[in-house]
Design a protein around this motif. Structure first.
Motif, PDB file in Angstrom:
ATOM      1  N   GLY A  79       0.775  -1.235   0.000  1.00 56.38           N
ATOM      2  CA  GLY A  79       0.000   0.000   0.000  1.00 56.38           C
ATOM      3  C   GLY A  79       0.800   1.277   0.000  1.00 56.38           C
ATOM      4  N   LYS A  80       2.130   1.186   0.116  1.00 59.36           N
ATOM      5  CA  LYS A  80       2.940   2.409   0.104  1.00 59.36           C
ATOM      6  C   LYS A  80       3.128   2.905  -1.309  1.00 59.36           C
ATOM      7  N   LEU A  81       2.954   4.194  -1.471  1.00 54.31           N
ATOM      8  CA  LEU A  81       3.123   4.781  -2.804  1.00 54.31           C
ATOM      9  C   LEU A  81       4.314   5.720  -2.815  1.00 54.31           C
ATOM     10  N   TRP A  82       5.110   5.650  -3.858  1.00 56.87           N
ATOM     11  CA  TRP A  82       6.190   6.621  -4.055  1.00 56.87           C
ATOM     12  C   TRP A  82       5.966   7.280  -5.396  1.00 56.87           C
ATOM     13  N   TRP A  83       5.796   8.553  -5.382  1.00 56.86           N
ATOM     14  CA  TRP A  83       5.501   9.328  -6.593  1.00 56.86           C
ATOM     15  C   TRP A  83       4.390   8.642  -7.392  1.00 56.86           C
ATOM     16  N   GLY A  84       3.420   8.110  -6.716  1.00 55.83           N
ATOM     17  CA  GLY A  84       2.310   7.494  -7.409  1.00 55.83           C
ATOM     18  C   GLY A  84       2.522   6.063  -7.846  1.00 55.83           C
TER      19      GLY A  84
END
Lengths: 515, 497
Positions: A206-211
């Motif tokens: 569930g972690k997002l980085w820059w989308g």
């Protein structure tokens, strides 16, 4: 049993390297002797390890763990399982044989053997480390001696080849470095691979980085690092150059062991730590595998330099390994829970890694033998050598047949298992890939015909036959090729449990669940 | 603390001051040939200062001379870095053949002056003091860069240095005066409160002032776009001075930079783990991140084209300044820790590389990389150590340079995903730097043949080489003591007395 058997595997060659540095450089024979003894003992230790290894248990055995830098939670942590054991055996065997392959090196002997042993230690360390920090250090330690071995003892274009190799692989490994750091902080400041395997799938969910999903970013960073090592198309351009310019023994290590570091990394790190990523990427991996198989074979077909041909054949063969690895998704519920296919694929992949190590080592040693005599490797520049060198021709025939995947020799089983495993999921890709085998046969047989059959080239009428030292380096490999071709069970047994566990991990990925 | 009480805690600086005076007088009694012996006086004085510094209270946090300079563990660790670098450079200078033709008495005196200036830079907490300390270091450096009076390139170096120096310190002075006008005080910690009271009014002035002040700092650490003086000065100056300028004043610049931003934009409380409070409305985190990214890229890309070892190391030192700057934008204790750690390992590997270059220049008479061919065979010791320093500067394990980069990137990754681009940019830059560092190794080892006659430097240079080489390797394998020391030094003076 705590006599630190794994540490010995790593530190013996380093010890040997240190001893060699202390020997005056005039004593060439002593230096070679020390190198042979160090790797010889290492091989014996590896064999002992194999006999003591319990192939029925899941998880790591012979573990060692000592705190190294407590403020960062870095440990000196080693362990072995069914995946790393074949690789460790391969490393020990090839390192030992390569000392004898290098026997005739004349330039700066002391430096050569000291670096060679360091290389050996680095590769062993990669396969045995269970701490990411340690893993990364060994991963990079491999580069340094390799850079010098290619650059100082290589062929005419060695400087360019060495720097290209170094730049390529470093570019990959620094991205891996970022990925390792990202995992380190995501998993609560630990470098312990076993812990990360347990934590990472949930920690990253569930972690997002820059989308983008973080696990996909990490997967890609790792994948580039490993893809450069394997090498996977389009990151393969360093390989033919490095293999051709490197001295024989170094080519053997490059193709035999170094390439496996890439696929080993995917199976050791990417698959268990990022199972969702593995499933997400499996299709792409299969396509890349197909490209590797066909592209490698076509390039090999086009070569006039025998060594380059063998180098491209490595790209082809590593393609089968990747195809086998992509078969793991067959185990998912979405794909009909086809455990047999998944097992065949994954076991085939690791078996192919091991077998390719043996076969390609043979091929490179054989190329070295002819190069030492004729001082060129142009396939069209020979002709009719079969008359002149019957023993050599026989061994080459064996190696070529193994390389093209003749049933009964070890190359066949691995490739077949990879194809069988991938078939239920990636039917079209497998069908195309099979043509790769056909192309393999084409270039191997064609090269064989041009070099050994036909009218004897008068220029080479008095070429000396393969000598005893060279035969000594080839015989163990030839025996393994035949033996594992008929009876691969000893190697398969070792890895089975570990790989089944790995399949279970990937199988649990939510991406494989029935919708 | 008033002036008289302060003297008690100012003893290391007083010893350096006495050293300067004694050395000036001693210089009068030496002939030209013997004037290098002044170096021993300075060496002794600095060693004494270091011992006394060692004996001072490690945890003391206070201000001296009516709140104009601070005494805290943060400045203490930097003082050790300065003295250590200077000691090494003095020994290197005594071995450099280019300095043996000239009278070197004042040379060593000036080095001691620079040390004093850097001590003040690392501890000043008053705008006036900030400016004075920078000028002390700069003016002494101008003279040192032009020390080879008879050589045109050395003159050129000095002149360029002066012009750029005057220009950027003028801009900085303007920035400082704007800051004073805005807040009505010269004390850094009071400025911080005054800014908070402004409640966003005068932000534009503040931005301009900050940028102007950055010009002064950027000049000292040679960050883009204030780096133009670096290559020419580094090439023209005597090699030991080049080595010195690329390490010690740079470290001092970083010390000042960290303290300045920490005081100005910090929370005002004692430096605690966690993040600084960035000033609203000013994206200076991003500004510094971009400056760092450009600095390392430019340093690396231009270094690729260099054929002279001194110019190459000069440009690469710009790149290293870029790496070190990466520690600032994340605004965390980890970041500062990484910066100081990197400066320490950088000291060893950079001075080591320069010292090898000096020895090669003495023995083989060349600074051109192309003429280094086969030195790995002619002198395995120099070759292997140069390779080690190059690997370390690239950041390849198991060397100290890798650990330095490790901390920097770890701080960046831990700072959150907004700076991941900088981390990836940073590692790709190290790959670029590999190219030119490896070119040196390539020339030394891949060209040429085994030689019968081996060159081994004499005892003192060999010892100094080991002093650089062993930590470069050792800190790559075991670095806990250094990391802990740096960790314990992250205590700033911030609260008003």
């Amino acid at each position: 049993m705590d006599w630190n058997i794994l540490s010995w595997l790593i530190w013996l060659p380093i010890l040997g390297s240190a001893v060699i540095i202390l020997i005056p450089r005039e004593k060439a024979d002593t230096i070679k002797f020390v190198a042979a003894v160090a790797t010889g003992i290492q091989l014996l230790v590896a064999i002992v390890l194999w006999t003591k290894f319990d192939s029925s248990t899941v998880g790591f055995q012979f573990q060692e763990k000592v705190s190294w830098i407590s403020s960062l939670n870095v440990h000196y942590s080693l362990g072995i399982d069914g995946l790393s054991l074949p690789m460790a055996l391969l490393t020990a065997l090839l390192s030992f044989l390569c000392i004898f392959v290098s026997w005739k090196i004349e330039k700066a002997i002391k430096g050569y053997f000291a670096l060679f042993l360091l290389l050996d230690a680095g590769m062993m360390g990669v396969f045995l480390s269970l701490d990411f920090f340690l893993f990364y250090i060994f991963w990079e330690v491999v580069l340094l001696p390799m850079f010098f071995l290619i650059g100082m003892w290589g062929g005419s274009q060695r400087e360019y080849a060495a720097i290209k190799f170094f730049l390529y692989t470093l570019a990959g490994s620094v991205l891996m470095f970022i990925a390792i750091l990202a995992l380190y902080f995501a998993c609560g400041r630990t470098f312990d691979m076993i812990e990360i395997m347990a934590i990472a799938p949930t920690a990253l969910a569930g972690k997002l980085w820059w989308g983008f999903e973080s696990l996909k970013v990490i997967w890609i960073l790792f994948f580039i690092a490993f893809a450069i090592k394997v090498p996977i198309f389009p990151f393969h351009t360093w390989l033919p150059l490095a293999h051709v310019e490197a001295p024989t023994a170094v080519s053997v290590i490059l193709a035999g062991v170094l390439l496996k570091m890439g696929t080993y990394g995917i199976l050791r790190i990417s698959y268990p730590m990022l199972p969702d990523g593995a499933v997400w990427f499996a299709g792409a991996l299969a396509v890349l595998a197909m490209i590797n198989i066909i592209w490698g074979a076509l390039c090999a077909l086009a070569q006039t330099d025998l060594k380059k041909m063998v180098a491209y054949s490595s790209i082809n063969h590593m393609g089968f390994v990747m195809l086998g690895m992509s078969a793991v998704v067959a185990a998912g519920a979405k794909n009909g829970t086809n455990l047999i296919a998944a097992e065949a694929g994954l076991n085939g992949a690791v078996l192919q890694m091991f077998n390719h190590g043996i076969i390609t080592a043979m091929l490179f040693i054989l190329v070295g033998v002819i190069y030492d005599r004729a001082h060129h490797r142009n396939i069209d520049g020979f002709g009719g050598l079969g008359v002149r060198m019957p023993i050599y021709t026989g061994i080459v025939a064996l190696a070529f047949f193994a390389g093209l995947g003749l049933p009964g020799l070890s190359g066949f089983i691995g490739e077949a298992m990879c194809l069988i495993g991938a078939f239920p999921v990636y039917r079209g890709i497998v069908i195309v890939s099979v043509f790769g085998i056909l192309l393999n046969a084409a270039y191997f047989l064609w090269a064989f015909q041009r070099i050994f059959l036909g009218k004897l080239n008068e220029k080479y009428a008095d070429l000396p036959e393969i000598n005893r030292r060279e035969i000594f380096t080839l015989v163990p490999l030839a025996v393994l090729v035949i033996f594992l071709g008929i009876y691969p069970t000893p190697v398969l047994d070792v890895m089975k449990t570990t790989l089944s566990h790995l399949i279970e991990i990937v199988q649990s990925s939510s991406l494989l669940a029935l919708q | 603390m008033n002036n008289f009480q302060s003297l008690r805690l100012f003893i290391p600086e007083l010893i350096i001051l006495s050293t300067i005076l004694v050395a000036i007088i001693a210089d009068l009694f030496y002939s030209k040939e013997k004037s290098y012996k002044v170096g021993y006086w300075v060496l002794t004085g600095l060693l004494l200062a270091m011992v006394v510094l060692w004996l001072t209270d490690k945890t003391e946090v206070t201000t001296l001379f009516l709140n104009s300079i601070a005494l805290d563990p943060f400045s203490r660790i930097f003082k050790f870095i300065f003295i250590l670098a200077t000691l090494f450079v003095i020994i290197m200078s005594m071995r450099a053949s280019e300095l043996q033709k000239v009278r070197t008495g004042e040379y060593f005196v000036l080095l001691a002056v620079v040390v004093l200036g850097m001590f003040l830079m690392a501890s000043s907490i008053d705008l006036i003091m900030v400016y004075i300390s920078i000028e002390v270091v700069s003016i002494a450096s101008f003279i040192l860069a032009g020390y080879l009076k008879t050589e045109v390139r050395s003159n050129e170096a000095s002149l360029k240095y002066v012009i750029y120096g005057a220009f950027s310190s003028g801009i900085m002075l303007y920035g400082l005066s704007l800051l004073f006008g805005l807040t009505g005080t010269t004390k850094l910690f009071e400025i911080s409160e005054a800014i908070a009271r402004l409640n966003g009014e005068g932000n534009l002035t503040l931005i301009i002032a900050t940028i102007f002040i950055m010009a002064g700092f950027g000049y000292k650490i040679s960050a883009v776009p204030f780096h133009f003086w670096t290559p020419d000065v580094y090439e023209g100056a005597p090699t030991p001075i080049t080595a010195y300028l690329s390490v010690a004043p740079k470290a001092a610049g970083f010390a000042l930079l960290i303290r300045f931003f920490n005081s100005l934009f910090g929370t005002g409380a004692v430096f605690e783990p966690g993040t600084w409070q960035s000033l609203e409305g000013i994206p200076w985190q991003q500004v510094i991140a971009v400056v760092a990214a450009i600095t390392m890229a430019l340093g690396n890309l231009v270094a690729i084209q260099q054929s002279n070892i001194k110019r190459l190391l000069a440009y690469s030192s710009i790149a290293h300044a870029g790496y070190i700057l990466m520690g600032i934008p994340v605004l965390s204790q980890d970041g500062i820790h990484a910066m100081i750690f990197y400066i320490i390992v950088y000291l060893f590997m950079q001075l080591g590389a320069f010292f090898v270059a000096i020895l090669i220049s003495n023995k083989f008479g060349t600074e051109e990389i192309a003429k280094y061919s086969g030195i790995g065979f002619k002198s395995p010791l120099l070759g292997v150590l140069m390779a080690l320093f190059m690997f370390s500067l690239t950041g390849i394990p198991p060397t100290a340079g890798f650990i330095g980069k490790f901390y920097l990137f770890a701080a960046l990754i831990n700072g959150g995903s907004q700076f991941y681009w900088l981390a990836i940019w940073g590692v790709l830059n190290s790959v670029v730097s590999l190219y030119y560092y490896m070119r040196i190794v390539k020339v030394m080892f891949f060209e040429g043949q085994s030689e019968l006659e081996l060159y081994l430097p004499s005892a003192v240079p060999t010892t100094l080489l080991m002093v650089f080489g062993i930590p470069t390797l050792l800190f790559g394998v075991y670095w806990s003591p250094i990391a802990d020391w740096v960790q314990n030094s992250l205590i700033f003076f911030v609260v008003r007395m």
